[in-house]
Design an enzyme around this catalytic site. Structure first.
Site, mmCIF file in Angstrom:
data_model
loop_
_atom_site.group_PDB
_atom_site.id
_atom_site.type_symbol
_atom_site.label_atom_id
_atom_site.label_comp_id
_atom_site.label_asym_id
_atom_site.label_seq_id
_atom_site.Cartn_x
_atom_site.Cartn_y
_atom_site.Cartn_z
ATOM 1 N N LYS A 59 0.800 -1.224 0.000
ATOM 2 C CA LYS A 59 0.000 0.000 0.000
ATOM 3 C C LYS A 59 0.834 1.276 0.000
ATOM 4 O O LYS A 59 0.316 2.369 -0.260
ATOM 5 C CB LYS A 59 -0.936 0.005 1.208
ATOM 6 N N SER A 84 -8.150 -0.385 7.359
ATOM 7 C CA SER A 84 -7.960 -1.224 8.543
ATOM 8 C C SER A 84 -6.499 -1.271 8.967
ATOM 9 O O SER A 84 -6.181 -1.798 10.021
ATOM 10 C CB SER A 84 -8.450 -2.649 8.268
ATOM 11 N N GLY A 191 -10.288 -4.567 -2.181
ATOM 12 C CA GLY A 191 -11.028 -3.731 -3.118
ATOM 13 C C GLY A 191 -10.614 -3.928 -4.557
ATOM 14 O O GLY A 191 -11.300 -3.477 -5.476
ATOM 15 N N GLU A 211 -9.517 -14.138 -2.367
ATOM 16 C CA GLU A 211 -10.185 -13.521 -1.227
ATOM 17 C C GLU A 211 -10.544 -14.595 -0.208
ATOM 18 O O GLU A 211 -10.663 -15.781 -0.552
ATOM 19 C CB GLU A 211 -11.480 -12.828 -1.678
#
Length: 337
Positions: A59, A84, A191, A211
Site C-alpha cells: 500500500k 484497517s 477492493g 479472497e
C-alpha cells in the site's frame, strides 16, 4: 498518446501509462521488492515479497503516487484516508515524508500493531464500527469541514496506478529471470486495486484474484458480471486487510474487461500458506497477505509455467500468527551472544 494531467478530476480512468508513471516515481525512492522462486511439486511459483516494503505492505505504492500528485494548496490542507491498517500506513508514511498532515479513519477492531504504527508515523487516527459502513460518510464530512483531500483505499485512479507498479515490477523481473513476462498473476484482493493495476501493465497475463471465504465479493461479482456486495452477517476472518464490504466500479470494470477469475480460500488454506512462506521463503505474512499463495497451493487454479504470486503484506499480531500457523514468532527470534 498524451498522459492526462496528474491534477485532473479523480473520476478519470486509471491507465497503463499512469501505472508506468507511478512505477517511475516509486523507483526513485524505493528499491523493487524481490521476486522469489518457490518450488511446489514440479512447478516454480514466483512470489513478489511486498511484505518487505518499509511499511510491511504494498500500500505504500498507492499512497506515494497519490500524495506526490497533490498541488501545494491540497498539501497544505492535508489528507484523509480510511483503512484497517495497511493503506493507513501507506498514506501516513507518504504524508510524513512529504510533510502533509494525515487523518486516518480506522475500524475499532483494527489490529493494534497496525493502528499503533499509523500513529507512530504522525497520523491522527479516528475509529469507527467496521460493519456500520460509515467510513466514507465520515471522511466526506471531515473533508467538507477542513478541505482535506480524501484518499480512498482502492476507488481512485492514482491508487490503482500506484498499486499497479507492483505488477510493473513483476513484469520486468520475471522477464529478466526467466526470459518472458508472467502468464498468470494471482493477487490478494480486498477492493481490487493491486489486481486491477497489475492487469493494466500485464495485458497478456491471466489475472486471478484471491479472497477469504465469505468476503469474496469480487469473486462473486466477476462470476455474475455485476457488483455484488458482501452478504449480511459475513463470517469472521483473520484477513482484516481484506474486509471490503463492496468493491468499486473502477476496479471491477478493469478486472471484468480482462475476464479475471476469482478464488475464495479458507482459514485453513490461509494458515497453510503462511506456514509455507515461513518454512520455504523465511517470510512472515499476515493472513490477508497470504491469500494469493493460499489460492495457488489449494489446487483451485490451473497454474501455468510462469505464475506470479503477490505476498501483499506482513503486518500481523504475534498472537494471530501463532493461531494461524502454530508457529510462535517469539520462539523464532534469534539473538546474538
Amino acid at each position: 498518446m498524451t498522459e492526462p494531467s496528474p491534477l485532473c478530476d479523480p473520476s478519470r480512468k486509471a491507465s497503463a501509462q499512469g501505472v508506468m508513471r507511478a512505477a517511475k516515481k516509486i523507483a526513485d525512492i524505493l528499491p523493487p521488492t524481490p521476486l522469489l522462486p518457490l518450488s511446489v511439486g514440479s512447478k516454480t511459483l514466483w512470489c513478489k515479497a511486498e511484505n518487505l516494503q518499509p511499511i510491511g505492505a504494498f500500500k505504500i505504492r498507492g499512497g506515494w503516487h497519490r500524495l506526490t500528485d497533490l498541488d501545494e494548496d491540497q498539501r497544505a490542507k492535508g489528507v484523509i484516508a480510511f483503512s484497517s491498517g495497511n493503506h493507513a500506513q501507506g498514506v501516513a508514511w507518504a504524508a510524513s515524508v512529504l510533510g502533509i498532515s494525515a487523518t486516518i479513519i480506522m475500524p475499532e477492531d483494527a489490529p493494534h500493531a497496525k493502528m499503533q504504527a499509523t500513529k507512530d508515523m504522525g497520523a491522527h487516527v479516528i475509529t469507527y464500527d467496521r460493519m456500520s459502513g460509515q467510513r466514507e460518510a465520515l471522511s466526506a464530512e471531515l473533508s467538507e469541514k477542513t478541505g482535506a483531500t480524501v484518499v480512498p483505499s482502492f476507488d481512485d485512479p492514482w491508487i490503482i496506478e500506484g498499486q499497479g507498479s507492483c505488477g510493473a515490477e513483476i513484469h520486468d523481473q520475471m522477464t529478466r529471470l526467466v526470459g518472458a513476462p508472467p502468464e498468470m498473476i494471482i493477487a490478494c484482493c480486498g477492493g481490487g486495486g493491486l489486481a486491477s493495476g497489475s492487469a493494466l501493465v500485464n495485458p497478456d497475463a491471466k489475472i486471478v484474484v484471491a479472497e477469504p471465504v465469505g468476503w469474496d465479493d469480487m469473486c462473486i461479482s466477476l462470476k455474475t458480471g455485476h457488483i455484488v456486495p458482501v452478504s449480511e452477517n459475513p463470517p469472521d476472518t483473520s484477513c482484516d486487510a481484506l474486509q471490503t464490504l463492496k468493491v468499486s466500479e473502477k476496479t471491477f470494470s478493469i478486472l471484468s474487461e480482462r475476464n479475471a477469475q476469482g478464488v475464495a480460500v479458507t482459514e485453513a488454506e490461509i494458515g497453510n500458506a503462511m506456514r509455507v512462506a515461513f518454512e520455504k521463503l523465511h517470510l512472515v505474512l499476515e493472513p490477508g497477505g497470504a491469500v494469493a499463495l493460499a489460492a495457488a497451493l489449494s489446487d483451485k487454479v490451473d497454474l501455468p509455467e510462469r505464475t506470479a504470486i503477490t505476498l501483499s503484506g506482513g503486518n500481523v499480531d504475534p498472537a494471530v500468527y501463532a493461531r494461524m500457523t502454530g508457529i510462535s514468532m517469539m520462539n523464532n527470534i534469534k539473538t546474538i551472544d
